[in-house]
Design a protein around this motif. Sequence first.
Motif, PDB file in Angstrom:
ATOM      1  N   ARG A  15       0.300  -6.405   2.530  1.00  0.00           N
ATOM      2  CA  ARG A  15      -0.985  -5.697   2.636  1.00  0.00           C
ATOM      3  C   ARG A  15      -0.783  -4.191   2.641  1.00  0.00           C
ATOM      4  O   ARG A  15      -1.443  -3.445   3.380  1.00  0.00           O
ATOM      5  N   LEU A  16       0.159  -3.737   1.835  1.00  0.00           N
ATOM      6  CA  LEU A  16       0.441  -2.305   1.700  1.00  0.00           C
ATOM      7  C   LEU A  16       0.254  -1.862   0.246  1.00  0.00           C
ATOM      8  O   LEU A  16       0.895  -0.917  -0.213  1.00  0.00           O
ATOM      9  N   SER A  17      -0.627  -2.550  -0.462  1.00  0.00           N
ATOM     10  CA  SER A  17      -0.799  -2.253  -1.882  1.00  0.00           C
ATOM     11  C   SER A  17      -1.324  -0.848  -2.129  1.00  0.00           C
ATOM     12  O   SER A  17      -1.198  -0.312  -3.229  1.00  0.00           O
ATOM     13  N   GLY A  18      -1.918  -0.204  -1.101  1.00  0.00           N
ATOM     14  CA  GLY A  18      -2.393   1.163  -1.253  1.00  0.00           C
ATOM     15  C   GLY A  18      -1.272   2.133  -1.570  1.00  0.00           C
ATOM     16  O   GLY A  18      -1.495   3.175  -2.211  1.00  0.00           O
ATOM     17  N   ILE A  19      -0.061   1.792  -1.147  1.00  0.00           N
ATOM     18  CA  ILE A  19       1.103   2.649  -1.422  1.00  0.00           C
ATOM     19  C   ILE A  19       1.332   2.786  -2.922  1.00  0.00           C
ATOM     20  O   ILE A  19       1.861   3.799  -3.395  1.00  0.00           O
ATOM     21  N   LEU A  20       0.911   1.767  -3.680  1.00  0.00           N
ATOM     22  CA  LEU A  20       1.108   1.809  -5.132  1.00  0.00           C
ATOM     23  C   LEU A  20       0.402   3.007  -5.767  1.00  0.00           C
ATOM     24  O   LEU A  20       0.825   3.488  -6.823  1.00  0.00           O
ATOM     25  N   ASP A  21      -0.666   3.487  -5.128  1.00  0.00           N
ATOM     26  CA  ASP A  21      -1.421   4.609  -5.697  1.00  0.00           C
ATOM     27  C   ASP A  21      -0.588   5.886  -5.785  1.00  0.00           C
ATOM     28  O   ASP A  21      -0.791   6.709  -6.671  1.00  0.00           O
ATOM     29  N   SER A  22       0.329   6.046  -4.833  1.00  0.00           N
ATOM     30  CA  SER A  22       1.121   7.286  -4.802  1.00  0.00           C
ATOM     31  C   SER A  22       2.622   7.056  -4.958  1.00  0.00           C
ATOM     32  O   SER A  22       3.398   8.019  -4.928  1.00  0.00           O
ATOM     33  N   LEU A  23       3.033   5.814  -5.122  1.00  0.00           N
ATOM     34  CA  LEU A  23       4.465   5.496  -5.151  1.00  0.00           C
ATOM     35  C   LEU A  23       5.190   6.212  -6.287  1.00  0.00           C
ATOM     36  O   LEU A  23       6.245   6.829  -6.082  1.00  0.00           O
ATOM     37  N   GLU A  24       4.631   6.154  -7.478  1.00  0.00           N
ATOM     38  CA  GLU A  24       5.313   6.761  -8.621  1.00  0.00           C
ATOM     39  C   GLU A  24       5.436   8.271  -8.458  1.00  0.00           C
ATOM     40  O   GLU A  24       6.499   8.864  -8.697  1.00  0.00           O
ATOM     41  N   ALA A  25       4.335   8.910  -8.018  1.00  0.00           N
ATOM     42  CA  ALA A  25       4.350  10.365  -7.835  1.00  0.00           C
ATOM     43  C   ALA A  25       5.319  10.761  -6.720  1.00  0.00           C
ATOM     44  O   ALA A  25       6.065  11.748  -6.843  1.00  0.00           O
ATOM     45  N   ARG A  26       5.331  10.002  -5.643  1.00  0.00           N
ATOM     46  CA  ARG A  26       6.240  10.309  -4.533  1.00  0.00           C
ATOM     47  C   ARG A  26       7.690  10.062  -4.937  1.00  0.00           C
ATOM     48  O   ARG A  26       8.598  10.769  -4.466  1.00  0.00           O
ATOM     49  N   ASN A  27       7.914   9.070  -5.765  1.00  0.00           N
ATOM     50  CA  ASN A  27       9.277   8.804  -6.224  1.00  0.00           C
ATOM     51  C   ASN A  27       9.796   9.976  -7.050  1.00  0.00           C
ATOM     52  O   ASN A  27      10.955  10.415  -6.883  1.00  0.00           O
ATOM     53  N   ARG A  28       8.941  10.508  -7.943  1.00  0.00           N
ATOM     54  CA  ARG A  28       9.333  11.685  -8.726  1.00  0.00           C
ATOM     55  C   ARG A  28       9.587  12.879  -7.812  1.00  0.00           C
ATOM     56  O   ARG A  28      10.553  13.630  -7.996  1.00  0.00           O
ATOM     57  N   GLN A  29       8.734  13.045  -6.792  1.00  0.00           N
ATOM     58  CA  GLN A  29       8.900  14.158  -5.849  1.00  0.00           C
ATOM     59  C   GLN A  29      10.225  14.025  -5.106  1.00  0.00           C
ATOM     60  O   GLN A  29      10.940  15.023  -4.900  1.00  0.00           O
ATOM     61  N   ALA A  30      10.555  12.806  -4.715  1.00  0.00           N
ATOM     62  CA  ALA A  30      11.803  12.577  -3.977  1.00  0.00           C
ATOM     63  C   ALA A  30      13.018  12.886  -4.841  1.00  0.00           C
ATOM     64  O   ALA A  30      14.002  13.487  -4.371  1.00  0.00           O
ATOM     65  N   LEU A  44       5.465   8.154   2.041  1.00  0.00           N
ATOM     66  CA  LEU A  44       4.697   6.968   1.678  1.00  0.00           C
ATOM     67  C   LEU A  44       3.865   6.453   2.853  1.00  0.00           C
ATOM     68  O   LEU A  44       2.709   6.049   2.684  1.00  0.00           O
ATOM     69  N   ILE A  45       4.457   6.478   4.033  1.00  0.00           N
ATOM     70  CA  ILE A  45       3.735   6.004   5.220  1.00  0.00           C
ATOM     71  C   ILE A  45       2.568   6.936   5.537  1.00  0.00           C
ATOM     72  O   ILE A  45       1.464   6.495   5.879  1.00  0.00           O
ATOM     73  N   GLU A  46       2.791   8.244   5.413  1.00  0.00           N
ATOM     74  CA  GLU A  46       1.710   9.203   5.645  1.00  0.00           C
ATOM     75  C   GLU A  46       0.564   8.975   4.663  1.00  0.00           C
ATOM     76  O   GLU A  46      -0.617   9.039   5.039  1.00  0.00           O
ATOM     77  N   ASP A  47       0.895   8.708   3.418  1.00  0.00           N
ATOM     78  CA  ASP A  47      -0.130   8.432   2.415  1.00  0.00           C
ATOM     79  C   ASP A  47      -0.935   7.187   2.783  1.00  0.00           C
ATOM     80  O   ASP A  47      -2.163   7.160   2.665  1.00  0.00           O
ATOM     81  N   GLU A  48      -0.240   6.156   3.228  1.00  0.00           N
ATOM     82  CA  GLU A  48      -0.908   4.904   3.569  1.00  0.00           C
ATOM     83  C   GLU A  48      -1.818   5.089   4.778  1.00  0.00           C
ATOM     84  O   GLU A  48      -2.955   4.584   4.802  1.00  0.00           O
TER      85      GLU A  48
END
Length: 250
Positions: A15-30, A44-48
């Motif tokens: 039930r953490l599918s909301g993370i998908l909204d920013s996962l790709e962008a955060r991965n690039r940032q990381a 990712l946790i802050e985004d969620e």
Amino acid sequence: MNPVPELAPYLKQLRLSGILDSLEARNRQALDSKLAYTEFLALLIEDEVARREQKKFALRLRRAAFRASKTLDQFDFERLPQLNRTLVHELATGRYLAERVPVLIVGPCGTGKSHLAQALGHCAIRQGVDVLFTTCAQLVATLNAARATGGYDRKLASLARVPLLVIDDFGLKPLRPPADEDLHDLIAERYETAATLVTSNLDFTEWDQAFPAIAYSLRQRSIGCGTTRTASYSTVSRIARRNCRRRRAN
């Protein structure tokens, strides 16, 4: 590498599918910023958390049933120069909610009572408080309909539990039995258990004659609580009344 396809089913299962909204962008940032794994995870946790809080806010806002989106930032304080802004902003902090104190906003039509009531409700929602906005006519109609279907006690108990109940336009139309008794019962049920905000175009001196039982109940509960917020805000409303009369005279 795009981590989304691999992680998507696991995030949905948790039930953490909301993370998908920013996962790709955060991965690039990381990758670009060479963040540590823990820093990447924290983002990712802050985004969620932010997404969930926004969803809760949107749900509370929808359930509040405001007439329109009214905030204090939109309120024209310049139109009422004698309005006590300090007191209004003190109410916006929500202290009266924790103290479960009634707030009475009294003044003639067109002085922004409904705007202020909805704006204070909006502030309460931002503080994580459930709010219900209703006109007095809608409220008594709801209780009357519940009585007709045998659900009066259940509806009364539900309304009594709302942390902030905003009753707009009290006194706009006469209340006849059993509507006056229903409103009295609701105010009595909420006494010292939840905050109630009431707007009215009737001055306090007119309440006894128009609605003796309810006026006594509200006055006893507002003044009896011994709070400067209720008593002082009544004074603010009267200042708005005097200001409006001056403008009409001019």
